[in-house]
Design a protein around this motif. Sequence first.
Motif, short mmCIF file in Angstrom:
data_model
loop_
_atom_site.label_atom_id
_atom_site.label_comp_id
_atom_site.label_asym_id
_atom_site.label_seq_id
_atom_site.Cartn_x
_atom_site.Cartn_y
_atom_site.Cartn_z
N LEU A 1 -1.79 -3.62 -5.47
CA LEU A 1 -2.76 -3.33 -4.41
C LEU A 1 -4.12 -3.90 -4.78
O LEU A 1 -4.77 -4.55 -3.96
N TYR B 1 0.83 -1.20 0.00
CA TYR B 1 0.00 0.00 0.00
C TYR B 1 0.87 1.25 0.00
O TYR B 1 0.65 2.20 -0.76
N ARG C 1 2.17 -0.58 -9.21
CA ARG C 1 1.87 -0.54 -7.76
C ARG C 1 0.37 -0.59 -7.51
O ARG C 1 -0.09 -1.23 -6.57
N PHE C 2 -0.40 0.06 -8.38
CA PHE C 2 -1.86 0.01 -8.25
C PHE C 2 -2.36 -1.42 -8.49
O PHE C 2 -3.20 -1.92 -7.75
N ILE D 1 3.42 3.60 -11.22
CA ILE D 1 2.11 3.78 -10.58
C ILE D 1 1.17 2.66 -10.99
O ILE D 1 0.49 2.08 -10.16
N GLN E 1 3.91 1.56 -1.04
CA GLN E 1 4.62 1.70 -2.31
C GLN E 1 3.78 2.43 -3.34
O GLN E 1 4.30 3.24 -4.11
N LEU E 2 2.47 2.17 -3.36
CA LEU E 2 1.59 2.91 -4.26
C LEU E 2 1.54 4.38 -3.85
O LEU E 2 1.64 5.27 -4.70
N GLU E 3 1.37 4.63 -2.57
CA GLU E 3 1.34 6.02 -2.11
C GLU E 3 2.62 6.76 -2.48
O GLU E 3 2.58 7.91 -2.91
N LYS F 1 -7.08 4.65 -6.67
CA LYS F 1 -6.75 4.32 -5.29
C LYS F 1 -7.96 4.61 -4.39
O LYS F 1 -8.23 3.85 -3.46
#
Length: 179
Positions: free
Chosen positions: A58, A30, A54-55, A51, A32-34, A138
């Motif tokens: 998640l 989580y 990473r999305f 992005i 890492q996405l942020e 997200k």
Amino acid sequence: MSAKSFELLLDTAFAPETPQVFEVQAAVVYQQLEQALKNARLKGGQAGDEIGFRFERLRLGVAIAFIKAYARLADNEGAKDVLKLLLEAVNAKNTREIDKIIQKKISLFDNLYHEIFVNEQREHLLAMFEQTLDATSKEEIDELILEGLGALQDIDFEAAHHEDDDDEPLDEDFLKSIQ
């Protein structure tokens, strides 16, 4: 939304097992996405492959939580097959690899809808699973994490297994009346 909520969703879905979904803690996925979103803002809003990847990780994690809970509730072979596929995909190194893994066995998703009968909890889990797969932001994932946490808290997985194993004999008078 927090990384801790995501971790709690996975923990609740897998309980009493410990989730073995990522090579790192779920909270890190989580975060890492942020971080990727923050880096993109600092670079003038350039959204790159990082992005997207990473999305996807998640999103796969949330989908895994819902399908694991569904498999626990329904004891459905199709759900177990989809869970294996998603666990394989979550270990991919980029979004193209994730897509390739999923597309190879996309037909497994068709088998999820067998044996749901008229069970609101099973239907709700599948609906959240579908919404997760359709999510594009997200914020949508955050909402599903919160909704999922609430839904999983309301499910008594032990009682669900006892309902399925109910071997009470049928009323003999009733059986005679329908013959």
